[in-house]
Design a protein around this motif. Sequence first.
Motif, short mmCIF file in Angstrom:
data_model
loop_
_atom_site.label_atom_id
_atom_site.label_comp_id
_atom_site.label_asym_id
_atom_site.label_seq_id
_atom_site.Cartn_x
_atom_site.Cartn_y
_atom_site.Cartn_z
N ASP A 291 -36.61 32.96 -19.41
CA ASP A 291 -36.57 32.14 -18.30
C ASP A 291 -37.56 32.76 -17.33
OD1 ASP A 291 -36.76 30.12 -16.33
OD2 ASP A 291 -34.35 30.57 -15.73
N THR A 292 -39.00 32.23 -17.13
CA THR A 292 -39.68 33.06 -15.96
C THR A 292 -39.96 31.98 -14.99
OG1 THR A 292 -41.40 31.98 -17.29
CG2 THR A 292 -40.92 34.03 -18.01
N GLN A 293 -39.22 31.15 -14.81
CA GLN A 293 -39.54 30.02 -13.67
C GLN A 293 -38.99 30.88 -12.12
OE1 GLN A 293 -37.63 25.98 -13.77
NE2 GLN A 293 -36.27 26.80 -11.99
N ASP A 294 -38.28 31.85 -12.40
CA ASP A 294 -37.93 32.51 -10.95
C ASP A 294 -38.47 33.90 -10.88
OD1 ASP A 294 -36.47 30.37 -9.99
OD2 ASP A 294 -34.55 30.90 -11.15
N ARG A 336 -24.93 39.02 -12.24
CA ARG A 336 -26.32 39.39 -12.17
C ARG A 336 -26.74 39.80 -13.85
NH1 ARG A 336 -24.22 44.39 -8.84
NH2 ARG A 336 -22.83 42.73 -8.38
N THR A 337 -27.98 39.69 -13.95
CA THR A 337 -28.54 40.02 -15.29
C THR A 337 -29.61 41.22 -15.11
OG1 THR A 337 -27.93 38.04 -16.10
CG2 THR A 337 -29.51 39.22 -17.18
N GLU A 338 -29.54 42.31 -15.79
CA GLU A 338 -30.62 43.28 -15.72
C GLU A 338 -31.80 42.75 -16.84
OE1 GLU A 338 -30.30 47.84 -14.85
OE2 GLU A 338 -30.40 47.72 -17.25
N ILE A 339 -32.98 42.83 -16.17
CA ILE A 339 -34.01 42.49 -17.01
C ILE A 339 -35.06 43.52 -16.98
CG2 ILE A 339 -33.82 40.02 -16.71
CD1 ILE A 339 -36.03 39.98 -14.37
N THR A 340 -36.01 43.43 -17.89
CA THR A 340 -37.14 44.45 -17.90
C THR A 340 -38.45 43.80 -17.90
OG1 THR A 340 -35.68 46.05 -19.14
CG2 THR A 340 -38.18 46.44 -19.33
N THR A 341 -39.20 44.28 -17.00
CA THR A 341 -40.50 43.29 -16.89
C THR A 341 -41.62 44.45 -16.84
OG1 THR A 341 -39.79 42.00 -15.18
CG2 THR A 341 -42.02 42.00 -15.40
N PRO A 359 -34.15 42.30 -6.85
CA PRO A 359 -34.27 43.77 -6.32
C PRO A 359 -34.61 44.86 -7.67
CG PRO A 359 -32.11 43.08 -6.47
CD PRO A 359 -32.94 41.79 -7.01
N ALA A 360 -35.57 45.56 -7.59
CA ALA A 360 -35.79 46.39 -8.45
C ALA A 360 -34.71 47.83 -8.62
CB ALA A 360 -37.20 47.25 -8.63
N THR A 361 -34.28 48.13 -9.88
CA THR A 361 -33.56 49.28 -9.88
C THR A 361 -34.28 50.64 -10.47
OG1 THR A 361 -32.81 48.46 -12.11
CG2 THR A 361 -31.46 47.69 -10.20
N GLY A 362 -35.25 50.31 -10.95
CA GLY A 362 -36.06 51.48 -11.55
C GLY A 362 -37.45 51.27 -11.75
N VAL A 363 -38.18 52.14 -11.81
CA VAL A 363 -39.65 52.05 -11.95
C VAL A 363 -40.33 53.11 -12.81
CG1 VAL A 363 -42.08 51.66 -11.11
CG2 VAL A 363 -40.33 50.69 -9.83
N ASP A 364 -41.09 52.70 -13.78
CA ASP A 364 -41.77 53.74 -14.74
C ASP A 364 -43.16 53.63 -14.46
OD1 ASP A 364 -42.27 55.68 -16.61
OD2 ASP A 364 -41.81 54.78 -18.23
N ILE A 365 -43.88 54.37 -13.90
CA ILE A 365 -45.23 54.27 -13.53
C ILE A 365 -45.70 55.77 -12.97
CG2 ILE A 365 -44.71 53.95 -10.91
CD1 ILE A 365 -47.24 52.13 -10.89
N GLY A 366 -46.82 55.84 -13.43
CA GLY A 366 -47.78 57.06 -13.22
C GLY A 366 -48.46 57.18 -11.79
N GLY A 367 -48.89 58.25 -11.60
CA GLY A 367 -49.72 58.22 -10.08
C GLY A 367 -48.79 58.83 -9.15
N SER A 368 -49.34 58.60 -7.81
CA SER A 368 -48.72 58.90 -6.60
C SER A 368 -48.02 57.98 -5.72
CB SER A 368 -49.78 59.87 -5.67
OG SER A 368 -49.17 60.25 -4.55
N LEU A 396 -32.53 43.48 -11.30
CA LEU A 396 -31.54 42.52 -11.16
C LEU A 396 -32.03 41.12 -11.07
CD1 LEU A 396 -29.04 44.68 -9.47
CD2 LEU A 396 -29.26 44.44 -11.90
N ASP A 397 -31.53 40.06 -11.94
CA ASP A 397 -31.52 38.73 -11.63
C ASP A 397 -30.27 38.29 -11.01
OD1 ASP A 397 -31.97 35.99 -11.59
OD2 ASP A 397 -31.81 35.83 -13.71
N VAL A 398 -30.11 38.36 -9.70
CA VAL A 398 -28.78 37.92 -8.75
C VAL A 398 -28.68 36.79 -8.83
CG1 VAL A 398 -27.62 38.22 -6.86
CG2 VAL A 398 -29.27 40.10 -7.65
N GLN A 399 -27.40 36.08 -9.40
CA GLN A 399 -27.17 34.79 -9.61
C GLN A 399 -25.89 34.35 -8.68
OE1 GLN A 399 -27.02 33.90 -13.74
NE2 GLN A 399 -28.81 35.48 -13.99
N PRO A 400 -25.62 34.38 -7.47
CA PRO A 400 -24.75 34.00 -6.52
C PRO A 400 -24.70 32.54 -6.69
CG PRO A 400 -26.79 34.08 -5.14
CD PRO A 400 -27.32 34.60 -6.54
N THR A 401 -23.53 32.13 -6.56
CA THR A 401 -22.95 30.96 -6.34
C THR A 401 -23.05 30.10 -5.04
OG1 THR A 401 -20.69 31.19 -5.94
CG2 THR A 401 -21.44 31.01 -8.33
N ALA A 402 -23.13 28.74 -4.86
CA ALA A 402 -23.04 28.41 -3.46
C ALA A 402 -21.79 28.89 -2.62
CB ALA A 402 -23.31 26.87 -3.65
#
Length: 796
Positions: A291-294, A336-341, A359-368, A396-402
Amino acid sequence: MSGRARLALCAWVATMLAACALLPLVGDVSWLLQVAFLLGVQTIVGAGARRVPLAWPLTVAAQLLVSLALLTLLFVREKAFFGLIPGPDAFQQFGTLLQSGAEDVGRYAIPAPLSDGIRLMLVGGALLIGLMVDTLAVTFRAAAPAGLPLLALYSVAAGLADGGGGWVWFLLAATGYLMLLLAEGRDRLSQWGRVFGGAPRALGEQSTGGAIAPVRTGRRIGAVALGVSLMVPLVLPSLDGGLLGAAGGGVGSGSGGGGTISAVNPLVSLRDSLNVNEDRQVMSVRNSSEDTQDLYLRIVALDSFDGTAWKPSQRHIQDVPKTFPTPVGLRADVRRTEITTSIAAADWYAQDWLPMPYPATGVDIGGSWRFEPVGRTLVGDHGQNTRGARYTVTSLDVQPTAQQLAEAAKPDPALVREFTQVPESLPAIVARTAREVTAGSVNAYEQAVKLQDYFAVSGGFRYDTQVQVGSGSNAIARFLRDKQGFCVHFSFAMASMARTLGIPARVAVGFAPGAPQPDGTVSVGLRDAHAWPELYFEGVGWTRFEPTPTRGSVPEYTQSQVPGSTVPNPDLPSQRPSVAPSGSASADETCTAVQRRMDGGCASESAQATLGQDDDSGWWSETLGWTLGALAALALLLLPMLWRLRIRAVRLGAHGRADADATVHTLSAWQELTDTAWDFGISPEESQTPRKAAARIVRLGALDPPAAEAVHRVADAVEQVLYAPSPRPTAGLAEDVRLATDALRAMAGRGTRLRATLVPRSTVRVVWALSARWSALAERASAARPALRKPWGQQS
């Protein structure tokens, strides 16, 4: 050192001190050393040309050519003949650098990195200002008008670098200008010879013939001015915020090291991206969720609202942690569901903030890269950007209820205070409309959904990227009235209204969901650039809302649970607003050649400026600002003329008939006559008698008989009050002075008349008066101390 050499040195110092005001604009100060060297060479060339001597046009031309050769050697030597002589290719490269510098100025927040384009603009601009100052103050010996280019240089810097530290740069610039004025005054005094020379100190000691007392006075004044400029910044209470205190949206350096961060302002090109003719791909995204809608890619959060614009706050940054801390306010019982992008940025896309799901929980990237924990964003360090970057983000794909949002507890008071601040300049209609729209709501969640409903469905708003809005605090009120705008208007308005209701709010900037591709990736293009509000709910944290119609996707937790809401139900796709990403931005967009600015797109005002402005009130405030600036510059230019008009009116004004008044009136009339002759090029000779001085004025001024008789009548009246036992008042002296003035003006050339009016030579008496007062103060202070000096004869 000769008078002109001293003037040239002071002109160099004044320009350098004024150029220091540009230091906060860039992170690297090496350009100032280059300016100091190049400006010194330019000054030496001018001094040599004047010593030859060359005519002033040739002097200026020589300085200009040498400066151009030095700039060529410094910036485009590979395109020039012998590295010094610029040709067509060199000038083309200069144009490219200037265009690149202009783009960097628009892209980067303060302090910006020192790119070649920005460095050329700084160095070349300072050299041009220095040439103007040197020409006016040294070549033409008119230091007062030289303050105009110095004022222009300081004004540009002060207008861009806002903050309390600006007083430091003002004091430095003012000190340089004062030194230049004093140097000119000393040079003029030195031309009077032994009248101001003073006596030798001891018998047999040779006299220098210089202007000893005025020189000493000038040095004392200069020393005091420098002392004031150094001491005042230490006691000013408003300087503790640092140069970055209000520099408009940069991200400050934190405790983790890594230097100063200079970040592209993401709003500068947002609207331009929406209006491009060709929707170029910015990123290719592959997500572990089907699901890429959000799938919103968030760049930065704007959480500071000053009434004119939303900006990122000044915050500390740190090294990028391996695992990000738990999002603020998120409880364990919220689904919540953890996703990797995986994200691949285009080679041409250079953004200092890193686009990531929130909200991101971690990033794997080179550079400064560096981490800002409050906004949970990554920002490039020392010029690092996203150009061609390949990186992976876990989020995290946070999915709160109303219900969870509706039952949210009250947030921490400190967080509420920080994120509900609104300026006093915010129009009352914003809060009033917010209360009217949310009437009957029982909690903050219902208020938030009703605000989203108002903008997205029921309020009659229309999405339009071509809306032109000015700058001012009434922009949101105008948007609420006209009901048309694009994502920045909707998000800024909803966040502002939420804050008036006591709901913590900020604005996120990034990209809306892109277009799915056959290979399973999502293509994110320029037209997917987007802004949306984030509201804080305790237990869930910062929560996305979507008030912009026909853009993005409406979050599921904002649907159908609120009484009276008309937001479409997600179970009824046919009733939902279009979730087409940015391709629906505007079908009939048009561009003019003048408007094109970025990669073929339509240029438009930055979104940051757009939302704070109003066409009805912005135009007159901008006009008023320019008018006041022009009047201030004009007043500075006309100050010598206004002073002379005032002095002339006082000297020739009506006086009583007592003997004392007759003496004062006669001497004032004579002073005005000699000063007027001085303004027209006939310098006074104080050693001459009034009769000889009058004859000299008549001869050099080529006055006609009536004017000559008027001059001699004034001289006779002066001798009568000086030497007669009982001075008698002489009638008609003011008329005689005016008659002589008219005759001098009639016989003078156009240039002489213009200088006598705008820059009268006799205004140097102001410097003399200041010197006399300072000398009197110094003598009184010296007399108050015990006399401890030895006689000259006892010196060893």
